[in-house]
Write an enzyme that holds these catalytic residues in place. Structure first.
Site, PDB file in Angstrom:
ATOM      1  N   LYS A  34      10.116   8.989  -5.866  1.00 20.32           N
ATOM      2  CA  LYS A  34      10.468   7.414  -5.466  1.00 20.32           C
ATOM      3  C   LYS A  34       9.584   6.996  -4.774  1.00 20.32           C
ATOM      4  O   LYS A  34       8.001   7.659  -4.463  1.00 20.32           O
ATOM      5  CB  LYS A  34      11.002   7.487  -3.779  1.00 20.32           C
ATOM      6  CG  LYS A  34      11.792   6.350  -3.333  1.00 20.32           C
ATOM      7  CD  LYS A  34      12.338   6.445  -2.716  1.00 20.32           C
ATOM      8  CE  LYS A  34      13.066   4.645  -1.490  1.00 20.32           C
ATOM      9  NZ  LYS A  34      13.669   5.077  -0.883  1.00 20.32           N
ATOM     10  N   SER A  61      17.669   2.269  -0.779  1.00 23.12           N
ATOM     11  CA  SER A  61      16.312   1.448  -1.662  1.00 23.12           C
ATOM     12  C   SER A  61      16.464   2.873  -2.677  1.00 23.12           C
ATOM     13  O   SER A  61      15.161   2.606  -3.732  1.00 23.12           O
ATOM     14  CB  SER A  61      15.948   1.650  -0.530  1.00 23.12           C
ATOM     15  OG  SER A  61      15.220   2.856   0.287  1.00 23.12           O
ATOM     16  N   SER A  66      19.577   5.051   2.845  1.00 22.85           N
ATOM     17  CA  SER A  66      19.454   5.111   1.277  1.00 22.85           C
ATOM     18  C   SER A  66      18.926   6.105   0.160  1.00 22.85           C
ATOM     19  O   SER A  66      18.278   5.646  -1.278  1.00 22.85           O
ATOM     20  CB  SER A  66      17.857   4.505   1.410  1.00 22.85           C
ATOM     21  OG  SER A  66      18.215   3.419   1.501  1.00 22.85           O
TER      22      SER A  66
END
Length: 486
Positions: A66, A141, A165
């Site tokens: 990420k 996210s 998330s």
């Protein structure tokens, strides 16, 4: 490669059925083929070292990071204009640990800017699409990471989880998502949003792979004083399907808040399956007012902490600079350019909530609510080992379309995963069902803080039974990847 787990690929590498370069090339080729549909990748990473001289299961395994974690000499943007050209001089601890294992980071994945968002649409790179239905969202996210695992591009990816998330995207995309106890994995080098809620987590295709990742990542870190102080744990070495008959609880008032009949039917099926494994399943009561207040408490505290953590993005000491007529003007212009309107709104709510005139009414009250939540779950975990619930009130939806729900469904059922962040507890999301449109649904299981091994052992038993009996249709998740990107 595209259906295989870390263990499968490790076996292929060790027995020379595939070389490290062939494996990496296959992963990258597949990503190049599908990313035009998914928009899950912020940047590709150059791979020049194919050394796998390591005893780790992760040696030679490609993965997605990420794009919230700093990676030395590699572009790290947080999906924000404020860092669009940022090349860090240091690396996050999780990146260093994976590098020590000889795992190979092949891409930095898309996300909501600085992890602020739940749909992966708040990104300078645009929204990420769900591999099961490209019109649907991935959740956020960590939407880029989950899409790449679901699409068979990599066997695992990293995520962060401030409210849900990791676990919500995992539910929407039919993969496993795990958030450990707060402090078990170092967050050093990961750009913070809300420090007391932020967790580092992972996406995989099975429980074994989560345990492998947890075994490599856990442990104290001198660069992160919030990491646990007790010795490193061996989650994979110690992993075994639980042979204990556990007391599994469900929150009556939470389940009553779901208004999706399919989800409730799937929950009932899961409860019957848990009983078939020999576990006792019991109803637990909690004040519905506390569940309703959780969302507000979460937003106030996280936005106060976020405003503090991201205050340095002013274009002066850090972040992209836009020159103005004065220092103040430069800061205003730099932040206006660097941050999206959505993020700015959150970062305005934070200071407004903590102003002296508002502090007692909002911020202090929010912290009192959080303490009530912690106390309630301390009470609950004295009587049960694990809590079970549907992960979400609906399948993944089109972010442009408003999903009709009752007030409690939106306020409680759609936001209950953030309780795990408020109390810092380990929580796993496991795919269990498809609907008639072929969209995945999932159940979530949460234990008290530091019972990470218990959660994984239980999840292993749960998974074994599903795969053996083809119960609830999980077999199809294990053996295929999302049809839209084949």
């Amino acid at each position: 490669m595209h259906k295989k787990t870390i263990i499968d690929l490790h076996d292929d590498l060790v027995n020379k059925r595939i070389s490290p370069k062939e494996l990496i090339d296959s992963s990258i080729k597949h990503m190049e083929e599908v990313n035009g549909k998914l928009n899950a990748i912020n940047s590709f990473c150059e791979i020049s070292d194919y050394d796998i001289d390591s005893d780790s299961y992760l040696a030679g395994i490609p993965y997605a990071m990420k794009d919230l974690a700093a990676t030395k000499d590699i572009l790290t943007t947080s999906s924000s204009h404020s860092l669009e050209n940022f090349i860090p001089p240091f690396s996050a601890t999780i990146y260093n640990k994976f590098s020590d294992c000889k795992a190979k980071m092949v891409v930095k994945s898309n996300l909501d800017e600085y992890g602020m968002g739940g749909l992966n649409i708040n990104s300078i790179y645009g929204r990420t699409h769900n591999p099961y239905n490209l019109q649907r969202g991935t959740g956020g996210s960590s939407g880029g990471s989950v899409a790449l695992v679901a699409a068979g591009c990599v066997p695992f990816a990293t995520g962060t989880d401030t409210g849900d998330s990791v676990r919500r995207p995992a539910a929407y995309c039919g993969v496993y998502g795990f958030k450990p106890t707060w402090g078990v994995i170092s967050r050093y080098g990961i750009f913070p949003y809300a420090s007391s809620y932020d967790h580092t987590g992972v996406f995989t295709r099975c429980v074994d792979d989560i345990a492998i990742l947890m075994e490599e990542l856990n442990g104290p870190d001198e660069n992160d004083p919030t990491t646990m102080t007790h010795p490193k744990e061996y989650f994979f070495k110690d992993l075994k399907p639980t042979d204990k008959k556990l007391k599994i609880g469900y929150l009556k008032e939470l389940i009553e808040s779901f208004d999706n009949e399919l989800v409730l039917k799937q929950f009932d099926e899961t409860v019957e399956y848990l009983k078939s494994l020999g576990h006792e399943v019991v109803e637990v009561n909690i004040s519905k007012d506390i569940l309703r207040c959780n969302r507000g408490s979460y937003h106030i505290i996280t936005n106060v902490e976020g405003a503090s953590n991201l205050a340095n993005l002013n274009g002066i000491g850090f972040g992209e600079r836009v020159t103005g007529d004065s220092v103040d003007d430069s800061i205003i212009k730099s932040r206006s350019y660097g941050l999206s309107k959505y993020s700015i709104a959150r970062l305005v709510i934070g200071p407004m909530s903590s102003l002296e005139a508002n502090r007692e009414k909002y911020y202090i009250q929010a912290k009192k609510v959080r303490r009530l939540i912690i106390n309630e779950f301390d009470r609950i975990y004295k009587d049960v080992d694990i809590l079970v619930a549907p992960a979400n009130n609906s399948a993944a939806y089109d972010p442009a379309v408003t999903v009709e729900m009752s007030d409690d469904a939106r306020l409680i059922a759609e936001n209950h995963l953030s309780i795990g962040n408020a109390i810092g507890a380990p929580s796993i999301t496991i795919p269990t069902h498809f609907d008639d449109e072929g969209l995945p649904y999932a159940m979530t299981f949460m234990a008290k803080p530091y019972d990470d091994q218990l959660v994984l052992d239980f999840a292993k038993q749960f998974e074994n039974g599903l795969l053996k009996e083809n119960y609830l249709g999980l077999q199809s998740f294990y053996n295929v990847y999302a049809k839209e990107v084949k």
